[in-house]
Design a protein around this motif. Structure first.
Motif, PDB file in Angstrom:
ATOM      1  N   MET A  27       0.840  -1.210   0.000  1.00 31.10           N
ATOM      2  CA  MET A  27       0.000   0.000   0.000  1.00 31.10           C
ATOM      3  C   MET A  27       0.873   1.258   0.000  1.00 31.10           C
ATOM      4  SD  MET A  27      -2.831  -1.165   2.846  1.00 31.10           S
ATOM      5  CE  MET A  27      -3.976   0.201   2.731  1.00 31.10           C
ATOM      6  N   ALA A  28       1.922   1.263   0.831  1.00 34.71           N
ATOM      7  CA  ALA A  28       2.790   2.446   0.935  1.00 34.71           C
ATOM      8  C   ALA A  28       3.568   2.659  -0.370  1.00 34.71           C
ATOM      9  CB  ALA A  28       3.737   2.286   2.119  1.00 34.71           C
ATOM     10  N   ILE A  29       4.029   1.575  -0.967  1.00 32.29           N
ATOM     11  CA  ILE A  29       4.793   1.680  -2.221  1.00 32.29           C
ATOM     12  C   ILE A  29       3.909   2.258  -3.331  1.00 32.29           C
ATOM     13  CG2 ILE A  29       5.816   0.262  -4.078  1.00 32.29           C
ATOM     14  CD1 ILE A  29       6.962  -1.538  -1.752  1.00 32.29           C
ATOM     15  N   GLU A  30       2.687   1.783  -3.383  1.00 30.41           N
ATOM     16  CA  GLU A  30       1.764   2.285  -4.430  1.00 30.41           C
ATOM     17  C   GLU A  30       1.582   3.793  -4.284  1.00 30.41           C
ATOM     18  OE1 GLU A  30      -1.638   3.877  -6.130  1.00 30.41           O
ATOM     19  OE2 GLU A  30      -1.772   3.396  -3.994  1.00 30.41           O
ATOM     20  N   ARG A  31       1.425   4.270  -3.033  1.00 20.99           N
ATOM     21  CA  ARG A  31       1.217   5.703  -2.798  1.00 20.99           C
ATOM     22  C   ARG A  31       2.494   6.501  -3.084  1.00 20.99           C
ATOM     23  NH1 ARG A  31      -2.194   2.705  -0.777  1.00 20.99           N
ATOM     24  NH2 ARG A  31      -4.283   3.287  -0.099  1.00 20.99           N
ATOM     25  N   ALA A  32       3.642   5.958  -2.691  1.00 20.72           N
ATOM     26  CA  ALA A  32       4.905   6.682  -2.924  1.00 20.72           C
ATOM     27  C   ALA A  32       5.177   6.810  -4.420  1.00 20.72           C
ATOM     28  CB  ALA A  32       6.054   5.968  -2.221  1.00 20.72           C
ATOM     29  N   LYS A  33       4.839   5.788  -5.179  1.00 20.89           N
ATOM     30  CA  LYS A  33       5.082   5.868  -6.630  1.00 20.89           C
ATOM     31  C   LYS A  33       4.109   6.846  -7.285  1.00 20.89           C
ATOM     32  CE  LYS A  33       6.475   2.197  -8.892  1.00 20.89           C
ATOM     33  NZ  LYS A  33       6.571   0.811  -9.405  1.00 20.89           N
TER      34      LYS A  33
ATOM     35  N   PRO B 159      18.195   2.677  -3.272  1.00 20.55           N
ATOM     36  CA  PRO B 159      18.498   2.020  -4.550  1.00 20.55           C
ATOM     37  C   PRO B 159      19.750   2.638  -5.172  1.00 20.55           C
ATOM     38  CG  PRO B 159      16.629   3.522  -4.796  1.00 20.55           C
ATOM     39  CD  PRO B 159      17.032   3.572  -3.351  1.00 20.55           C
ATOM     40  N   LEU B 160      20.606   1.814  -5.756  1.00 16.45           N
ATOM     41  CA  LEU B 160      21.859   2.305  -6.349  1.00 16.45           C
ATOM     42  C   LEU B 160      21.880   1.945  -7.825  1.00 16.45           C
ATOM     43  CD1 LEU B 160      24.338   1.092  -3.555  1.00 16.45           C
ATOM     44  CD2 LEU B 160      23.294   3.362  -3.791  1.00 16.45           C
TER      45      LEU B 160
ATOM     46  N   ALA C  88      13.322  -2.186  -4.496  1.00 14.01           N
ATOM     47  CA  ALA C  88      13.099  -2.918  -5.751  1.00 14.01           C
ATOM     48  C   ALA C  88      12.209  -2.109  -6.694  1.00 14.01           C
ATOM     49  CB  ALA C  88      12.469  -4.281  -5.457  1.00 14.01           C
ATOM     50  N   GLU C  89      11.462  -1.159  -6.121  1.00 12.50           N
ATOM     51  CA  GLU C  89      10.599  -0.285  -6.931  1.00 12.50           C
ATOM     52  C   GLU C  89      11.247   1.085  -7.140  1.00 12.50           C
ATOM     53  OE1 GLU C  89       7.791  -1.188  -8.366  1.00 12.50           O
ATOM     54  OE2 GLU C  89       7.886  -3.216  -7.533  1.00 12.50           O
ATOM     55  N   GLY C  90      12.538   1.196  -6.832  1.00 13.04           N
ATOM     56  CA  GLY C  90      13.267   2.454  -7.065  1.00 13.04           C
ATOM     57  C   GLY C  90      13.099   3.481  -5.962  1.00 13.04           C
ATOM     58  N   LEU C  91      12.538   3.071  -4.806  1.00 10.85           N
ATOM     59  CA  LEU C  91      12.263   4.024  -3.732  1.00 10.85           C
ATOM     60  C   LEU C  91      13.325   3.968  -2.643  1.00 10.85           C
ATOM     61  CD1 LEU C  91       8.467   3.165  -3.358  1.00 10.85           C
ATOM     62  CD2 LEU C  91       9.432   5.143  -4.572  1.00 10.85           C
ATOM     63  N   VAL C  92      13.533   5.111  -1.985  1.00 13.52           N
ATOM     64  CA  VAL C  92      14.327   5.157  -0.758  1.00 13.52           C
ATOM     65  C   VAL C  92      13.387   4.788   0.384  1.00 13.52           C
ATOM     66  CG1 VAL C  92      15.487   6.739   0.842  1.00 13.52           C
ATOM     67  CG2 VAL C  92      15.899   6.931  -1.631  1.00 13.52           C
ATOM     68  N   ALA C  93      13.877   4.016   1.369  1.00 13.16           N
ATOM     69  CA  ALA C  93      13.012   3.586   2.482  1.00 13.16           C
ATOM     70  C   ALA C  93      13.724   3.799   3.808  1.00 13.16           C
ATOM     71  CB  ALA C  93      12.642   2.117   2.316  1.00 13.16           C
ATOM     72  N   ILE C  94      13.014   4.397   4.756  1.00  6.38           N
ATOM     73  CA  ILE C  94      13.567   4.636   6.099  1.00  6.38           C
ATOM     74  C   ILE C  94      12.586   4.057   7.110  1.00  6.38           C
ATOM     75  CG2 ILE C  94      14.323   6.413   7.740  1.00  6.38           C
ATOM     76  CD1 ILE C  94      14.629   8.294   5.249  1.00  6.38           C
TER      77      ILE C  94
END
Ligand SMILES: NC(=O)c1ccc[n+]([C@@H]2O[C@H](COP(=O)([O-])OP(=O)(O)OC[C@H]3O[C@@H](n4cnc5c(N)ncnc54)[C@H](O)[C@@H]3O)[C@@H](O)[C@H]2O)c1
Length: 356
Positions: free
Chosen positions: A98-104, A168-169, A131-137
């Motif tokens: 859910m969070a990934i969908e919103r961040a994208k 992501p690098l 894996a979806e190109g996001l930074v995560a904290i």
């Protein structure tokens, strides 16, 4: 004595125990895969050795199988979720999706997840986002047993409160910094105790507050306490995890006398950022490359073959353990067999699954 297991049969055996505890097939598979992956990556503390604790928690009613997160706030980039005492491996996955969908969609998402059972390796959730190109904290608190003493204190007042940063690098696997704010993860002391090993100095104090290297003080009464990593610095991060993962999520902070319950509850604040949306994507990629190349030119110190970044040791371990198998010590395996007994899964069935 240790036994070597291959990943897939071990996953099927763990899946059968979780399913016998009342979980539907999807959940049983997610729990088993998550725990075995922790073993494969070298974090035995967060691997299949957790199964007996999970089963005890299910049987006590502190862990509820087959739950889904409930959104209490779903307002664009702000998402607040209640984990309903469910398996962290299933709830955590739903929450992160859910969070990934919103961040994208929106460029960022601040997600709180309270009242969820053990989320396992926190890096698992950062890996989903990167894996979806996001930074995560991630900031996480633990409600189970108070095991860590505050800086300047002599008795345990909070848990091993992990934090994690995933980045992501371009052109290489991600940076995944993921650790407990205690000098060593509680599960690593359980593993050391089961193996009859001592722990290095600076990790533990005994029940009288004296330094000790005997892991029993973290595993059986009379309990001592673990110390935070990095003195006042790690201690401050542990408090941040309690305030952000426990209080801000609404999941709750640790402020009780000792509990005999087997459940391990987590609260997690996750902040996801889409770097492509900040207008710095080219600089982010370029500067990251320059810095990592510069960093890796450092001459190895005595005892080291090269400089690594967070995430690399786990990937190296994955390569080795996928090939050679996962070693499980006799005490841990006996506890897992007893967990299977407790949910009436015949040992013969376990043996058949392990035989492939
Ligand atoms: N869910 C919970 O309640 C809970 C509580 C505590 C810990 N945990 C989990 O336990 C796991 C283990 O925690 P830990 O504190 O034992 O971890 P650790 O001390 O093994 O540190 C792991 C981190 O350090 C990095 N690292 C290790 N060696 C390195 C090197 N040579 N160079 C560069 N980086 C290096 C790793 O890549 C990783 O990011 C973590 O996955 C954590 O999320 C979970």
């Amino acid at each position: 004595m240790e036994t070597l297991f291959k990943t897939e049969p071990l996953t099927r055996a763990m899946e059968a125990i979780v399913a016998a505890g009342g979980s539907e097939p999807r959940e049983a598979r997610l729990v088993a895969e998550n725990l075995v992956t922790a073993n494969v990556l070298g974090h035995d503390s967060h691997g299949i050795g957790m199964i007996p604790r999970y089963i005890d928690a299910v049987l006590e009613g502190g862990l509820a199988p087959n739950q889904h997160p409930k959104a209490t706030v779903d307002a664009g980039a702000l998402l607040a979720l209640d984990g309903r005492k469910g398996y962290g491996q299933a709830i955590g996955r739903d929450a992160m999706l859910m969070a990934i969908e919103r961040a994208k969609r929106l460029g960022s998402c601040i997600m709180t997840l309270g009242n969820v059972h053990h989320l396992g390796r926190i890096g698992h959730w950062a890996e989903m986002a990167v894996a979806e190109g996001l930074v995560a904290i991630h900031f996480v608190n633990v409600i189970s047993h108070a095991r860590v003493a505050p800086y300047g204190g002599r008795d345990a007042r909070f848990g091993t409160n992990p934090c994690c940063i995933g980045v992501p690098l371009a052109g290489e696997p991600p940076f995944i910094l993921d650790y407990a704010t205690s000098a060593v993860a509680q599960g690593k002391l359980r593993v050391a105790h089961n193996k009859g090993e001592k722990v290095p100095p600076g990790r533990l104090i005994d029940s009288e507050g004296h330094p000790t290297n005997d892991p029993r003080y973290a595993v059986i009464p009379p309990y001592g306490a673990m110390l935070p990593f990095g003195e006042h610095k790690g201690y401050g991060m542990a408090i941040a995890c309690e305030l952000l993962g426990g209080a801000l999520t609404g999941g709750g902070t640790w402020h009780y006398e000792e509990s005999s319950k087997q459940r391990v509850m987590n609260g997690m604040l996750a902040v996801l950022i889409d770097p492509a949306r900040l207008g710095t994507a080219a600089a982010f990629e370029h500067e990251t490359r320059l810095f990592l190349d510069w960093l890796r030119k450092s001459r190895p110190a005595p005892g080291f073959d090269r400089v690594r970044i967070a995430g690399e040791p786990e990937r190296e371990m994955r390569a080795q353990r996928s090939r050679d198998g996962i070693a499980v010590d006799a005490t841990t395996w006996a506890e897992i067999q007893r967990a299977a007994d407790n949910v009436k899964l015949p040992r013969a069935r376990l043996a058949t699954l392990l035989a492939g």
